[in-house]
Enzyme design. Sequence first.
Site, PDB file in Angstrom:
ATOM      1  N   SER A  75       0.857  -1.192   0.000  1.00  0.00           N
ATOM      2  CA  SER A  75       0.000   0.000   0.000  1.00  0.00           C
ATOM      3  C   SER A  75       0.886   1.233   0.000  1.00  0.00           C
ATOM      4  O   SER A  75       1.911   1.288   0.689  1.00  0.00           O
ATOM      5  CB  SER A  75      -0.940  -0.022   1.203  1.00  0.00           C
ATOM      6  OG  SER A  75      -0.218  -0.144   2.401  1.00  0.00           O
ATOM      7  N   MET A  76       0.472   2.229  -0.807  1.00  0.00           N
ATOM      8  CA  MET A  76       1.314   3.418  -1.002  1.00  0.00           C
ATOM      9  C   MET A  76       0.515   4.692  -0.786  1.00  0.00           C
ATOM     10  O   MET A  76       0.734   5.694  -1.484  1.00  0.00           O
ATOM     11  CB  MET A  76       1.915   3.370  -2.407  1.00  0.00           C
ATOM     12  CG  MET A  76       2.723   2.096  -2.668  1.00  0.00           C
ATOM     13  SD  MET A  76       3.574   2.094  -4.239  1.00  0.00           S
ATOM     14  CE  MET A  76       2.215   2.151  -5.370  1.00  0.00           C
ATOM     15  N   GLY A  77      -0.443   4.658   0.141  1.00  0.00           N
ATOM     16  CA  GLY A  77      -1.235   5.851   0.443  1.00  0.00           C
ATOM     17  C   GLY A  77      -1.983   6.339  -0.775  1.00  0.00           C
ATOM     18  O   GLY A  77      -2.587   5.542  -1.506  1.00  0.00           O
ATOM     19  N   GLY A 107      -1.834   4.697  -4.274  1.00  0.00           N
ATOM     20  CA  GLY A 107      -2.536   3.461  -4.604  1.00  0.00           C
ATOM     21  C   GLY A 107      -1.821   2.212  -4.123  1.00  0.00           C
ATOM     22  O   GLY A 107      -1.246   2.188  -3.035  1.00  0.00           O
ATOM     23  N   GLY A 131      -5.311   1.201   6.057  1.00  0.00           N
ATOM     24  CA  GLY A 131      -4.675  -0.076   5.707  1.00  0.00           C
ATOM     25  C   GLY A 131      -5.531  -1.264   6.140  1.00  0.00           C
ATOM     26  O   GLY A 131      -5.553  -2.298   5.463  1.00  0.00           O
ATOM     27  N   ASP A 132      -6.239  -1.109   7.248  1.00  0.00           N
ATOM     28  CA  ASP A 132      -7.083  -2.207   7.740  1.00  0.00           C
ATOM     29  C   ASP A 132      -8.279  -2.422   6.812  1.00  0.00           C
ATOM     30  O   ASP A 132      -8.663  -3.568   6.537  1.00  0.00           O
ATOM     31  CB  ASP A 132      -7.560  -1.911   9.164  1.00  0.00           C
ATOM     32  CG  ASP A 132      -6.402  -1.613  10.104  1.00  0.00           C
ATOM     33  OD1 ASP A 132      -5.306  -2.154   9.864  1.00  0.00           O
ATOM     34  OD2 ASP A 132      -6.595  -0.831  11.051  1.00  0.00           O
TER      35      ASP A 132
END
Length: 292
Positions: free
Chosen positions: A206-208, A211, A237-238
């Site tokens: 995950s890259m905020g 995307g 993230g969850d």
Amino acid sequence: MILTVTLNAALDVTYQVPDADWDGVNRVSAVHRRAGGKGVNVARVLAALGREVVVAGLVGGPTGQAVQADLDAAGLPSALTPISGDSRTTLVIHSTTTALFNEPGPVVTADELDRFVADFARLAKGAEAVVISGSLPRGVPADFYATLAAMAGVPAIVDADGEPLRHAPKGRPAIVKPNKEELARAFPGGGAEELMAQGAGAVVVSMGEEGLHAITPSGVFRARMPYRVEGNPTGAGDALVAGLALGLAEGTPWPERLRRAAALGAAAVAAPVAGDFDRDVFDAIHPQIVIA
Ligand SMILES: O=P(O)(O)OC[C@H]1O[C@](O)(CO)[C@@H](O)[C@H]1O
């Protein structure tokens, strides 16, 4: 049923502070207290999407009682293993920026961990998939997530940081989900390819707002976000992991699995408290996420 594991369950306290002064007195405009820890948040999102879930993990002491009471009040099914130590509190201060203060959590004894392993083995038998997320409380070996993934008997997703992330692929989990920073810290020279080489079935980074980047058995994909969602990124993230778990349990093809996961992550940013997501934001952004 999807089983989520939160070994370091927490009472999540969120303070809304309109314009925090980090060197002075602040007035808190809103306070939220609820059961948290990453696996609990994943279960909340899955339950909101109509999925059957069970929350497993460790709770103890007065804070653990508050966690259990909040899970019961929310109607989230749980089968938590009791411990003698007091569960932790985490604090999010959401202002113009967001700051997290996560306590280390209680010390867990070898007997308590053995009891958890027995509970986990029993619960995993009734699960389609297991999600193993968050930090380890003290006393739990760094390779414990690999042990759980290996013994689950069903596909597992691991979302961890540091040493637990480094060990995770040894348990051959179906998916490992680090964020970009966690991956760089744990595998400075290798990254996602190294996780795959060591046994992960797929790696979703995950890259905020940039995307997702995913290496999967169906190919390498990138999910690009059409616009930035403003809000509290805690718990994004969850929600993303909940989307991956749903896709894993339903056998959704990877491109759609990633689109839904990325949309849930973005929709969680729009919700003020970790574990929630905004359905309108989800509906709006989901069709616009480009997978390539
Ligand atoms: O287990 P940790 O890595 O400390 O993360 C736990 C914390 O992260 C959050 O799950 C947000 O992802 C909070 O709810 C809080 O409980």
